[in-house]
Motif scaffolding. Sequence first.
Motif, PDB file in Angstrom:
ATOM      1  N   UNK A  56       0.876  -1.169   0.000  1.00 56.49           N
ATOM      2  CA  UNK A  56       0.000   0.000   0.000  1.00 56.49           C
ATOM      3  C   UNK A  56       0.912   1.217   0.000  1.00 56.49           C
ATOM      4  N   UNK A  57       0.723   2.090  -0.957  1.00 60.91           N
ATOM      5  CA  UNK A  57       1.522   3.307  -1.043  1.00 60.91           C
ATOM      6  C   UNK A  57       0.578   4.491  -0.876  1.00 60.91           C
ATOM      7  N   UNK A  58       0.880   5.323   0.105  1.00 64.02           N
ATOM      8  CA  UNK A  58       0.130   6.548   0.334  1.00 64.02           C
ATOM      9  C   UNK A  58       1.011   7.719  -0.064  1.00 64.02           C
ATOM     10  N   UNK A  59       0.415   8.724  -0.659  1.00 57.72           N
ATOM     11  CA  UNK A  59       1.133   9.947  -0.980  1.00 57.72           C
ATOM     12  C   UNK A  59       0.432  11.108  -0.287  1.00 57.72           C
ATOM     13  N   UNK A  60       1.242  12.053   0.153  1.00 59.83           N
ATOM     14  CA  UNK A  60       0.710  13.274   0.762  1.00 59.83           C
ATOM     15  C   UNK A  60       0.982  14.430  -0.189  1.00 59.83           C
ATOM     16  N   UNK A  61      -0.014  15.282  -0.345  1.00 59.87           N
ATOM     17  CA  UNK A  61       0.147  16.475  -1.164  1.00 59.87           C
ATOM     18  C   UNK A  61      -0.267  17.696  -0.356  1.00 59.87           C
ATOM     19  N   UNK A  62       0.401  18.795  -0.627  1.00 60.29           N
ATOM     20  CA  UNK A  62       0.003  20.101  -0.097  1.00 60.29           C
ATOM     21  C   UNK A  62      -0.190  20.995  -1.303  1.00 60.29           C
ATOM     22  N   UNK A  63      -1.404  21.488  -1.426  1.00 58.16           N
ATOM     23  CA  UNK A  63      -1.745  22.320  -2.582  1.00 58.16           C
ATOM     24  C   UNK A  63      -1.310  21.660  -3.886  1.00 58.16           C
ATOM     25  N   UNK A  64      -1.568  20.354  -3.984  1.00 59.33           N
ATOM     26  CA  UNK A  64      -1.316  19.518  -5.167  1.00 59.33           C
ATOM     27  C   UNK A  64       0.163  19.281  -5.459  1.00 59.33           C
ATOM     28  N   UNK A  65       1.040  19.629  -4.521  1.00 61.62           N
ATOM     29  CA  UNK A  65       2.473  19.335  -4.644  1.00 61.62           C
ATOM     30  C   UNK A  65       2.772  18.132  -3.764  1.00 61.62           C
ATOM     31  N   UNK A  66       3.436  17.115  -4.323  1.00 60.76           N
ATOM     32  CA  UNK A  66       3.739  15.895  -3.569  1.00 60.76           C
ATOM     33  C   UNK A  66       4.806  16.198  -2.528  1.00 60.76           C
ATOM     34  N   UNK A  67       4.498  15.868  -1.262  1.00 61.83           N
ATOM     35  CA  UNK A  67       5.401  16.211  -0.159  1.00 61.83           C
ATOM     36  C   UNK A  67       5.751  15.022   0.730  1.00 61.83           C
ATOM     37  N   UNK A  68       5.103  13.881   0.579  1.00 65.27           N
ATOM     38  CA  UNK A  68       5.390  12.736   1.441  1.00 65.27           C
ATOM     39  C   UNK A  68       4.914  11.430   0.853  1.00 65.27           C
ATOM     40  N   UNK A  69       5.546  10.354   1.313  1.00 61.27           N
ATOM     41  CA  UNK A  69       5.206   9.001   0.866  1.00 61.27           C
ATOM     42  C   UNK A  69       5.262   8.073   2.073  1.00 61.27           C
ATOM     43  N   UNK A  70       4.313   7.178   2.164  1.00 61.31           N
ATOM     44  CA  UNK A  70       4.345   6.101   3.155  1.00 61.31           C
ATOM     45  C   UNK A  70       4.070   4.799   2.409  1.00 61.31           C
ATOM     46  N   UNK A  71       4.912   3.813   2.650  1.00 60.27           N
ATOM     47  CA  UNK A  71       4.751   2.518   1.989  1.00 60.27           C
ATOM     48  C   UNK A  71       4.625   1.452   3.051  1.00 60.27           C
ATOM     49  N   UNK A  72       3.656   0.563   2.872  1.00 63.35           N
ATOM     50  CA  UNK A  72       3.445  -0.519   3.830  1.00 63.35           C
ATOM     51  C   UNK A  72       3.362  -1.822   3.072  1.00 63.35           C
ATOM     52  N   UNK A  73       3.921  -2.853   3.688  1.00 66.04           N
ATOM     53  CA  UNK A  73       3.863  -4.198   3.144  1.00 66.04           C
ATOM     54  C   UNK A  73       3.268  -5.093   4.219  1.00 66.04           C
ATOM     55  N   UNK A  74       2.237  -5.837   3.865  1.00 70.69           N
ATOM     56  CA  UNK A  74       1.622  -6.757   4.795  1.00 70.69           C
ATOM     57  C   UNK A  74       2.319  -8.107   4.680  1.00 70.69           C
ATOM     58  N   UNK A  75       2.777  -8.592   5.801  1.00 72.22           N
ATOM     59  CA  UNK A  75       3.483  -9.868   5.807  1.00 72.22           C
ATOM     60  C   UNK A  75       2.653 -10.902   6.556  1.00 72.22           C
ATOM     61  N   UNK A  76       2.844 -12.118   6.186  1.00 75.17           N
ATOM     62  CA  UNK A  76       2.172 -13.219   6.845  1.00 75.17           C
ATOM     63  C   UNK A  76       2.915 -13.524   8.138  1.00 75.17           C
ATOM     64  N   UNK A  77       2.180 -13.721   9.223  1.00 75.62           N
ATOM     65  CA  UNK A  77       2.796 -14.047  10.499  1.00 75.62           C
ATOM     66  C   UNK A  77       3.430 -15.422  10.424  1.00 75.62           C
ATOM     67  N   UNK A  78       4.667 -15.500  10.847  1.00 71.25           N
ATOM     68  CA  UNK A  78       5.393 -16.764  10.841  1.00 71.25           C
ATOM     69  C   UNK A  78       5.234 -17.405  12.213  1.00 71.25           C
ATOM     70  N   UNK A  79       4.690 -18.591  12.219  1.00 71.31           N
ATOM     71  CA  UNK A  79       4.544 -19.317  13.489  1.00 71.31           C
ATOM     72  C   UNK A  79       5.875 -19.918  13.879  1.00 71.31           C
ATOM     73  N   UNK A  80       6.254 -19.787  15.134  1.00 70.60           N
ATOM     74  CA  UNK A  80       7.576 -20.246  15.575  1.00 70.60           C
ATOM     75  C   UNK A  80       7.476 -21.357  16.499  1.00 70.60           C
TER      76      UNK A  80
END
Length: 80
Positions: A56-80
């Motif tokens: 999932x990639x989120x972008x932040x804009x201020x007055x339509x100018x790109x100012x930030x990015x957040x990227x998330x990856x969902x991982x499967x829980x590994x049972x130990x």
Amino acid sequence: MNLRVLEADLAASLDANGMLDVLDSYASDPVGGGESLSQDVRARLPAMLGELPTSLVLVATVDERYVGVATRFLAKKVEG
């Protein structure tokens, strides 16, 4: 000031280029390594992120100018 945070449409050149410009700004800073993103990374990254079903990639804009990015990856829980 108009601040917006939205899910990036990486198939759209506006969002993809905005994300890349922000990431390039981070990378170019001494804290980020002090080097711009390579043309190869700029060419491949949006499509690669878009193909990952758990990203999932989120972008932040201020007055339509790109100012930030957040990227998330969902991982499967590994049972130990």
